[in-house]
Motif scaffolding. Structure first.
Motif, PDB file in Angstrom:
ATOM      1  N   ASN A  99       0.386  -0.901  -0.418  1.00 16.02           N
ATOM      2  CA  ASN A  99       0.159   0.301   0.158  1.00 16.02           C
ATOM      3  C   ASN A  99       0.818   1.615  -0.111  1.00 16.02           C
ATOM      4  O   ASN A  99      -0.015   2.021  -0.218  1.00 16.02           O
ATOM      5  CB  ASN A  99      -1.011  -0.038   1.089  1.00 16.02           C
ATOM      6  N   GLU A 132      -6.273  -5.149  -0.706  1.00 15.25           N
ATOM      7  CA  GLU A 132      -6.597  -5.007   0.170  1.00 15.25           C
ATOM      8  C   GLU A 132      -5.663  -6.225   1.080  1.00 15.25           C
ATOM      9  O   GLU A 132      -5.400  -6.974   1.056  1.00 15.25           O
ATOM     10  CB  GLU A 132      -7.835  -6.209  -0.418  1.00 15.25           C
ATOM     11  N   THR A 185      -3.216   0.163  -5.625  1.00 20.71           N
ATOM     12  CA  THR A 185      -3.726  -0.552  -3.488  1.00 20.71           C
ATOM     13  C   THR A 185      -4.337  -2.107  -3.655  1.00 20.71           C
ATOM     14  O   THR A 185      -3.904  -2.307  -3.954  1.00 20.71           O
ATOM     15  CB  THR A 185      -5.130   0.160  -3.331  1.00 20.71           C
TER      16      THR A 185
END
Ligand code: GLU
Length: 402
Positions: free
Chosen positions: A310, A318, A316
């Motif tokens: 990140n 998760e 990005t």
């Protein structure tokens, strides 16, 4: 007339296997490559399992075996299903093959007819759609969106079912996202399946023992017993017991399906490796406490990788519930040019340039049916992961507008 079969022209080589192979070749050629491509634990096979294999060799257990598994292994598998999943299966309902991959392959080849459809949530493990195509069937891809934690919804499943649907392939925790379906999520999907009695469920539970942070694994036949007669529950020793090279996968389901898979196997590999079968008995019957210790190690690695990725520009990532994969999105990197001068038009270009320029092997998202992403397998040491993430961050900071 072409020499190669037309069926083969409809499938691609496995991208996960190709990336792993490529990383090995580059390393052999002296390049400093960190492999985050292969989906295999870096842990060694437990000593008690190795000892069982050595004992099997010494006892001369080196001959052909029963086609779909020796009785002692089938017993151990039945005991495992009862112990871990509360599922009762008789040995005649169990099939053992050369890896989970052959189990899935046998099941699809034994059941698919032309025009049969198989519902596969995307992102999917690379081999599902191609195996369906090899069997002459049609993969029906249902996309699981990142906003929904890479899980499909009951509405998505309902909309994909047609009179031609034969199977729904379910995989939780999933490869390549690590996404896990909780009991309520599974129940909502099984409720849909109850309304469509012609649809069978193939549940690939290979990552059952790799779950984190209180996530509880469950499998469709246990969540909805009414589906028991049309579910094939697939598992194996590769991931949980660090036994990828031993090639032992297994499944349990209705006897007539198991018999069909046995017929097919008798005409291909005859039986799974005799020595590996004895090793698998020990894996399943022996001590299980190290599984949770390994989960703790994997959870720390997951947290490390999610945090570090990140921090990479344009990425990005998760936090998944299980397996040992993360599936970061790289939409912020697409359309840029790397420090080495490669235009990053898609996730395949990203993975290729990352390997060339920084020596980090990952699998590009298009192989799994959802772009722009890449898959990281974090089943490697903290030191390697830290270094790999630093290289990925460097690569991403070097991306610039063309
Ligand atoms: N299932 C593992 C992976 O996804 C092993 C390689 C394969 O057979 O795909 O990397």
């Amino acid at each position: 007339m072409p020499f190669l079969s037309e069926t083969l022209s409809r499938v691609r080589p496995s991208s996960t296997v190709a990336v792993t192979q490529k990383a090995m070749e580059l390393r052999a050629a002296g390049r400093n490559v960190i492999g985050l491509g292969a989906g295999e634990p870096d842990f060694d096979t437990p000593d008690n399992v190795k000892a069982a294999a050595i004992a099997a060799i010494e006892a001369g257990k080196t001959k052909y075996t029963a086609v779909d598994g020796i009785p002692e292994l089938k017993q151990a598998i039945c005991a495992k299903f009862q112990r871990d999943n509360g599922l009762h299966y008789a040995p005649a309902q169990v099939s053992v093959s050369t890896g989970g991959k052959q189990v899935l392959y046998n099941a699809l080849m034994a059941t698919l007819n032309p025009d049969d459809e198989v519902i596969i949530p995307a992102p999917y493990w690379v081999s599902y759609p191609d195996m369906v195509r090899l069997g002459g069937g049609t993969p029906v891809i249902v996309t699981a969106r990142q906003e929904n934690g890479f899980r499909i919804t009951p509405e998505d499943l309902e909309a994909a079912i047609t009179p031609r649907t034969k199977w729904f392939i379910f995989n939780s925790p999933a490869n390549p996202t690590g996404a896990g379906y909780g009991r309520d999520d599974v129940k909502r999907l099984t409720d849909v399946l109850l309304r469509h009695p012609h649809v069978w469920v193939m549940s690939d539970d290979m990552y059952e023992h790799l779950t984190f942070g209180g996530f509880e694994f469950c499998t469709p036949a246990e969540v909805e017993p009414a589906l028991y007669d049309r579910t094939l529950t697939v598992n194996g020793v590769s991931k949980a017991y660090a036994m990828t090279g031993w090639r032992i996968g297994y499944a349990a389901g209705p006897e007539h399906l198991i018999a069909a898979m046995r017929k097919l196997q008798s005409q291909s590999t005859t039986n799974p490796c005799s020595i590996s079968q004895y090793a698998a008995i020990e894996a399943l019957n022996g001590p299980q406490d190290f599984l949770s210790e390994r989960c703790t190690v994997f959870r720390k690695r997951r947290d490390l990788v999610v945090r570090e990725l990140n921090a990479a520009k344009g990425v990005t990532c998760e936090t998944p519930e299980g397996a040992f994969y993360v599936y970061p999105c790289i939409s912020g990197c697409i359309g840029k040019t790397s420090a080495g001068g490669t235009r990053i038009d898609d996730d395949e270009a990203f993975a290729t340039a990352l390997l060339e320029e920084e020596g980090v092997a990952v699998v590009f998202g298009a192989a799994f049916g959802l772009s722009p992403h890449f898959r990281v397998s974090y089943a490697t040491s903290d030191a390697q992961l830290t270094e790999a993430c630093a290289r990925i961050r460097k690569f991403c900071s070097g991306l610039h507008a063309s």
